[in-house]
Design a protein around this motif. Sequence first.
Motif, PDB file in Angstrom:
ATOM      1  N   THR A 129      42.294  27.322  12.758  1.00  0.00           N
ATOM      2  CA  THR A 129      41.602  26.213  12.117  1.00  0.00           C
ATOM      3  C   THR A 129      40.731  26.766  10.999  1.00  0.00           C
ATOM      4  OG1 THR A 129      41.550  25.080  14.237  1.00  0.00           O
ATOM      5  CG2 THR A 129      40.121  24.237  12.494  1.00  0.00           C
ATOM      6  N   LYS A 130      40.924  26.276   9.820  1.00  0.00           N
ATOM      7  CA  LYS A 130      40.259  26.853   8.657  1.00  0.00           C
ATOM      8  C   LYS A 130      38.766  26.526   8.640  1.00  0.00           C
ATOM      9  CE  LYS A 130      44.231  27.028   5.545  1.00  0.00           C
ATOM     10  NZ  LYS A 130      44.786  26.566   4.243  1.00  0.00           N
ATOM     11  N   ALA A 131      37.957  27.577   8.544  1.00  0.00           N
ATOM     12  CA  ALA A 131      36.520  27.377   8.361  1.00  0.00           C
ATOM     13  C   ALA A 131      36.281  26.967   6.909  1.00  0.00           C
ATOM     14  CB  ALA A 131      35.765  28.654   8.688  1.00  0.00           C
ATOM     15  N   ILE A 132      35.252  26.163   6.701  1.00  0.00           N
ATOM     16  CA  ILE A 132      34.929  25.734   5.345  1.00  0.00           C
ATOM     17  C   ILE A 132      33.501  26.170   5.039  1.00  0.00           C
ATOM     18  CG2 ILE A 132      36.531  23.796   5.363  1.00  0.00           C
ATOM     19  CD1 ILE A 132      34.292  21.959   6.095  1.00  0.00           C
ATOM     20  N   CYS A 142      30.303  21.496   5.090  1.00  0.00           N
ATOM     21  CA  CYS A 142      29.770  21.031   6.374  1.00  0.00           C
ATOM     22  C   CYS A 142      28.571  20.113   6.155  1.00  0.00           C
ATOM     23  CB  CYS A 142      29.376  22.220   7.248  1.00  0.00           C
ATOM     24  SG  CYS A 142      30.777  23.229   7.788  1.00  0.00           S
ATOM     25  N   ASP A 154      30.525  21.995  13.674  1.00  0.00           N
ATOM     26  CA  ASP A 154      31.109  23.322  13.806  1.00  0.00           C
ATOM     27  C   ASP A 154      31.458  23.808  12.402  1.00  0.00           C
ATOM     28  OD1 ASP A 154      33.530  22.128  13.055  1.00  0.00           O
ATOM     29  OD2 ASP A 154      34.275  22.009  15.108  1.00  0.00           O
ATOM     30  N   LYS A 155      32.042  24.983  12.293  1.00  0.00           N
ATOM     31  CA  LYS A 155      32.256  25.560  10.964  1.00  0.00           C
ATOM     32  C   LYS A 155      33.538  25.073  10.303  1.00  0.00           C
ATOM     33  CE  LYS A 155      28.896  29.142  11.246  1.00  0.00           C
ATOM     34  NZ  LYS A 155      28.439  30.455  10.826  1.00  0.00           N
ATOM     35  N   THR A 156      34.181  24.032  10.935  1.00  0.00           N
ATOM     36  CA  THR A 156      35.275  23.337  10.259  1.00  0.00           C
ATOM     37  C   THR A 156      34.790  22.001   9.705  1.00  0.00           C
ATOM     38  OG1 THR A 156      36.050  22.125  12.215  1.00  0.00           O
ATOM     39  CG2 THR A 156      36.882  24.361  11.917  1.00  0.00           C
ATOM     40  N   ASP A 215      42.453  31.512  16.357  1.00  0.00           N
ATOM     41  CA  ASP A 215      42.076  30.153  15.980  1.00  0.00           C
ATOM     42  C   ASP A 215      42.310  30.017  14.486  1.00  0.00           C
ATOM     43  OD1 ASP A 215      41.051  27.712  15.489  1.00  0.00           O
ATOM     44  OD2 ASP A 215      39.228  28.005  16.693  1.00  0.00           O
ATOM     45  N   THR A 241      47.676  26.193  15.907  1.00  0.00           N
ATOM     46  CA  THR A 241      47.025  25.338  14.915  1.00  0.00           C
ATOM     47  C   THR A 241      46.651  23.963  15.440  1.00  0.00           C
ATOM     48  OG1 THR A 241      49.117  24.399  14.126  1.00  0.00           O
ATOM     49  CG2 THR A 241      48.372  26.481  13.126  1.00  0.00           C
TER      50      THR A 241
END
Length: 714
Positions: A565-568, A573, A624-626, A563, A25
């Motif tokens: 890391t949470k995508a949002i 974004c 990026d998608k985070t 990975d 994480t």
Amino acid sequence: MKRQVRVGIDVGGTFTDVVVVDHATREVISQLKVPTTHHATEGVALGIINAIARALAELAVDPEDVVFIAHSTTQATNALLEGDVAKVGIIGIGNGWEAFKAKSDTNVPAIELAPSRWLQTEHVFCQGRELTGDYVDRQVETFRQKGIEVIVASEAFGVDQDENEIFVSERARKAGLLATSGHDVSTLYGLRTRTRTAVINGAILPKMIHTATMTDECVKKAGITAPLMIMRSDGGVMSVDEVHRRPIMTMLSGPAAGIAGALMHERVSDGIFIEVGGTSADISVIRDGQPQTKNARVGGHRTYLNTLDVRTLAIAGGSMIRESDGKLVDVGTRSAHIAGLSYACFQTPERFIDARLVHLRPTEKDADDYTAIETTDGQRFALTPTCAANLLGIIPDTAFAKGNTEAARLAFKPLADKLGKTELETARLVLDISCRKVARQLEELIIEYHLDRNTVELIGGGGGAASLVLFTGELMNLPARLAKKAEVISTIGVALAMVRDTVERNLVDPTPEDILAVRREATEAVMKVGALPETIEVQIEVDTRRNLVRATAFGTTELRKDDNTKAITPDHCRASAARSLQVDEAEVRLLGQTSGLYVFGMERESSPFFGLFKKRQLSVRITDKTGVVRLQRTQAGVYATDIRQVSAELDQVITNLTDFGDAGRSLPDIHLLAGSRIINLSGLAELEQVLALAQTELENRPGDEPIVIIASRK
């Protein structure tokens, strides 16, 4: 499933900081501080291993679950500043007509590292045809008798033909001395500078090898199987074996660690990172997610050591205030640490009832106008920018520098009375003097690096960041914030750093094949020290003015299987891009995307030429998608294509945006978005070079994969 962790260690002059980061994480799960063990038999290694053992025990983490461990060190820098270096013997080599100049260029005189502290050298020169084992052995023995500890071999054009340098080095090591050579430290021409760099490298070899070996052994004894890595001066890490060859690369690794933290933990794309301690502030520029670098100087002499461009100011959270005849003279350069005083704002308010203002000299060489507050029981405390910022309520409650506001107010009263001002006015004057020093340096960097003030933000790291950075942002009308866990951002940077190496070659009119060859060499260099091939990325720069090709490769020693890391959502974004653009979300459009990146933009209208004409330009943000902004451009074009069509599209885009001037043609800045990667092709000089490198970077990807080209004029 057992938790895997990454361990970062920052070895300072007084304390050794350790952080433990969750490998999956990237969350900091432990941080602690222990005294640096300078005088132990094991040296600083003892403090390092004690801190690691304590941190792992508190987390109930087994040593074998440490997948990455690295530390930064000030030892190379301190050795040079303190003159704690080995005496070096130089064996210069040359052939034919170049021998006369080579003899002069390899003769490096003693280098003054600090007042009355010198790096001493001895020099002999040999024609290449006379270089035999007997000759080298005799010279090595002569050097030994003169107290030489390290041999440097340096030959004219040794970067092209290194056999003689290797031969001398091997004979010296066989005789029991340490050795290094010109081609070990640089692949650039310029015999004088290359030899000087090798001499400095050799001078710190004994100390650095001892420390690296001792630390490595301690880590292994602790049961940690991950290879120990050491922070480099350019923000990457290197193996212990590489330290044995090029310890000079660890110079300035302390400031480099802070930059690594800003890049890897804060994900800074464009900004100025300011790391503030108690004594000094280190300031660095980050552009397009990359730190800016330069050639380091030692003793006033240029070297081929590529370091981060760090500007150090003698102003920080602990700087002392100077007053004379009722006027505030200055803040700094001396700090409370030098004077042996604690900060007033970290005490209880009652201490400063009926306290008085006194003056002192922090050292014998200083003026006597430095101030302190003396309490009724005779104890003295320093007034500092940190105290002033606490008094003004600037420091957030969660910041490391948060102190007692009332204690700061009572401590400032005697100084305020002397100046004829209120406590708040005095505190603001202290911060104004302190932060204008920072602001002047920031303005110079903005001009030097052609930074767009609309996209620049100030990011503060270090324990003293809250004392100066936020107020500086207010002075300059620039957005400013503190890094998460700012007080240990350097140590986090060490834990998250990537293996990195740079290969430079002097090439006139390099062909695409030349550039790809340098790229391969850089890739092989980081693989040699542990980077996994599938994690490696390479950035290329072609400097036609200096006939220089530079390839910087970076990668990791391990794969992240998951990975977490949470995508949002795209809307979140978009909101992130809108904040960066400083506009409402409704004004921002989605212009393109790949599987891992979004391209957002908005059109701005300007009126050059006294408003006679209207000009529209597209401002772009890539997230990026985070939701992290990975690249930003004030004016750019966005072109969607795929792998099959990318070469033709690049050809057309570059042709349309190429500028022609007195210095020749200037290609636009080009970035390719592929998956979650941003491929920087902006450092190249010719269209053919761009197309060849793009093809190499995109090979083995499916033909229908979407690609986005971001292009802007230089």
